[in-house]
Design a protein around this motif. Sequence first.
Motif, PDB file in Angstrom:
ATOM      1  N   UNK A   1      44.586  59.064  31.141  1.00 34.20           N
ATOM      2  CA  UNK A   1      44.266  57.650  30.998  1.00 34.20           C
ATOM      3  C   UNK A   1      45.169  56.781  31.868  1.00 34.20           C
ATOM      4  N   UNK A   2      46.402  57.225  32.092  1.00 33.36           N
ATOM      5  CA  UNK A   2      47.336  56.475  32.927  1.00 33.36           C
ATOM      6  C   UNK A   2      47.069  56.673  34.420  1.00 33.36           C
ATOM      7  N   UNK A   3      46.193  57.586  34.766  1.00 35.65           N
ATOM      8  CA  UNK A   3      45.899  57.874  36.172  1.00 35.65           C
ATOM      9  C   UNK A   3      44.649  57.152  36.661  1.00 35.65           C
ATOM     10  N   UNK A   4      44.241  56.097  35.996  1.00 33.84           N
ATOM     11  CA  UNK A   4      43.151  55.287  36.509  1.00 33.84           C
ATOM     12  C   UNK A   4      42.126  54.847  35.496  1.00 33.84           C
ATOM     13  N   UNK A   5      41.949  55.589  34.425  1.00 36.47           N
ATOM     14  CA  UNK A   5      40.917  55.235  33.447  1.00 36.47           C
ATOM     15  C   UNK A   5      41.201  53.859  32.855  1.00 36.47           C
ATOM     16  N   UNK A   6      42.416  53.634  32.398  1.00 41.06           N
ATOM     17  CA  UNK A   6      42.748  52.351  31.775  1.00 41.06           C
ATOM     18  C   UNK A   6      42.695  51.213  32.794  1.00 41.06           C
ATOM     19  N   UNK A   7      43.119  51.485  34.019  1.00 43.11           N
ATOM     20  CA  UNK A   7      43.073  50.451  35.058  1.00 43.11           C
ATOM     21  C   UNK A   7      41.629  50.013  35.295  1.00 43.11           C
ATOM     22  N   UNK A   8      40.722  50.967  35.440  1.00 49.08           N
ATOM     23  CA  UNK A   8      39.307  50.640  35.657  1.00 49.08           C
ATOM     24  C   UNK A   8      38.722  49.920  34.444  1.00 49.08           C
ATOM     25  N   UNK A   9      39.068  50.398  33.257  1.00 47.82           N
ATOM     26  CA  UNK A   9      38.572  49.760  32.034  1.00 47.82           C
ATOM     27  C   UNK A   9      39.029  48.305  31.976  1.00 47.82           C
ATOM     28  N   UNK A  10      40.310  48.061  32.229  1.00 41.99           N
ATOM     29  CA  UNK A  10      40.840  46.703  32.162  1.00 41.99           C
ATOM     30  C   UNK A  10      40.202  45.795  33.208  1.00 41.99           C
ATOM     31  N   UNK A  11      39.960  46.326  34.400  1.00 42.10           N
ATOM     32  CA  UNK A  11      39.321  45.526  35.436  1.00 42.10           C
ATOM     33  C   UNK A  11      37.903  45.129  35.018  1.00 42.10           C
ATOM     34  N   UNK A  12      37.161  46.079  34.490  1.00 44.21           N
ATOM     35  CA  UNK A  12      35.798  45.790  34.030  1.00 44.21           C
ATOM     36  C   UNK A  12      35.819  44.776  32.888  1.00 44.21           C
ATOM     37  N   UNK A  13      36.738  44.961  31.956  1.00 47.26           N
ATOM     38  CA  UNK A  13      36.852  44.058  30.805  1.00 47.26           C
ATOM     39  C   UNK A  13      37.168  42.632  31.269  1.00 47.26           C
ATOM     40  N   UNK A  14      38.116  42.512  32.185  1.00 45.00           N
ATOM     41  CA  UNK A  14      38.488  41.182  32.690  1.00 45.00           C
ATOM     42  C   UNK A  14      37.320  40.513  33.403  1.00 45.00           C
ATOM     43  N   UNK A  15      36.525  41.310  34.117  1.00 50.51           N
ATOM     44  CA  UNK A  15      35.348  40.742  34.776  1.00 50.51           C
ATOM     45  C   UNK A  15      34.372  40.176  33.738  1.00 50.51           C
ATOM     46  N   UNK A  16      34.150  40.914  32.670  1.00 48.04           N
ATOM     47  CA  UNK A  16      33.274  40.426  31.597  1.00 48.04           C
ATOM     48  C   UNK A  16      33.802  39.120  31.014  1.00 48.04           C
ATOM     49  N   UNK A  17      35.105  39.097  30.743  1.00 46.80           N
ATOM     50  CA  UNK A  17      35.710  37.901  30.165  1.00 46.80           C
ATOM     51  C   UNK A  17      35.617  36.714  31.118  1.00 46.80           C
ATOM     52  N   UNK A  18      35.882  36.946  32.389  1.00 52.40           N
ATOM     53  CA  UNK A  18      35.811  35.856  33.365  1.00 52.40           C
ATOM     54  C   UNK A  18      34.389  35.333  33.529  1.00 52.40           C
ATOM     55  N   UNK A  19      33.410  36.238  33.559  1.00 45.42           N
ATOM     56  CA  UNK A  19      32.014  35.801  33.638  1.00 45.42           C
ATOM     57  C   UNK A  19      31.672  34.909  32.444  1.00 45.42           C
ATOM     58  N   UNK A  20      32.140  35.309  31.277  1.00 48.20           N
ATOM     59  CA  UNK A  20      31.891  34.551  30.051  1.00 48.20           C
ATOM     60  C   UNK A  20      32.511  33.150  30.152  1.00 48.20           C
ATOM     61  N   UNK A  21      33.753  33.081  30.586  1.00 54.48           N
ATOM     62  CA  UNK A  21      34.457  31.801  30.700  1.00 54.48           C
ATOM     63  C   UNK A  21      33.779  30.910  31.739  1.00 54.48           C
ATOM     64  N   UNK A  22      33.466  31.481  32.893  1.00 53.65           N
ATOM     65  CA  UNK A  22      32.832  30.695  33.959  1.00 53.65           C
ATOM     66  C   UNK A  22      31.484  30.144  33.504  1.00 53.65           C
ATOM     67  N   UNK A  23      30.724  30.960  32.783  1.00 56.04           N
ATOM     68  CA  UNK A  23      29.412  30.524  32.308  1.00 56.04           C
ATOM     69  C   UNK A  23      29.513  29.372  31.313  1.00 56.04           C
ATOM     70  N   UNK A  24      30.653  29.204  30.670  1.00 56.66           N
ATOM     71  CA  UNK A  24      30.801  28.175  29.648  1.00 56.66           C
ATOM     72  C   UNK A  24      31.702  27.009  30.061  1.00 56.66           C
ATOM     73  N   UNK A  25      32.161  27.026  31.290  1.00 53.10           N
ATOM     74  CA  UNK A  25      33.075  25.978  31.753  1.00 53.10           C
ATOM     75  C   UNK A  25      32.448  24.595  31.725  1.00 53.10           C
ATOM     76  N   UNK A  26      31.187  24.489  32.097  1.00 56.30           N
ATOM     77  CA  UNK A  26      30.548  23.181  32.159  1.00 56.30           C
ATOM     78  C   UNK A  26      30.390  22.546  30.781  1.00 56.30           C
TER      79      UNK A  26
END
Length: 163
Positions: A59-84
């Motif tokens: 998990x320390x060799x990339x799985x968690x890094x990829x998971x966190x990147x995907x998760x952050x993208x989801x969160x950012x999309x959510x925030x951007x969609x609701x900014x207005x």
Amino acid sequence: MISSIFEEWLVNFAKKMRNRARKVLLVLDNATCHAHGAQLKNFKLLFLPPNTTSKLQPLDHGVMKCFKMEYRQCALRHVIARMDGCESACQLPKKISAGDTLDWIKTSWKKIGLEMITKCFVSCGISSREVERELDLFDEQTAEDQLAELSKLAGIEYDPESF
């Protein structure tokens, strides 16, 4: 996680594996939550030597890094969609529900894929054929002797009770 949750999971998992007539070698790091008092008949627990998790944990060799990147993208999309719909940035976190975060976790995990997980195991020197072969040949005493020797070479105090 706390040790009581881990122990409950471990006991339930052991029952499932016993019902399927499966023997299990579970490799764990030395997190304090991994302490347990359960009597496991079809299980062997192997604790990694201290301070080696980052080198031996897939998990320390990339799985968690990829998971966190995907998760952050989801969160950012959510925030951007609701900014207005917000007057200030302080309101944005209030528009995130527990259901949203669970959806993001599910989506993020699905996007990682088996290929990435396999690559991370291989980068740690673990492949499915090797694991199957090693499980067939596994001898607990030899493994403990080897861990003691590796600990000595690494300058890490060997504690047989931790294994």
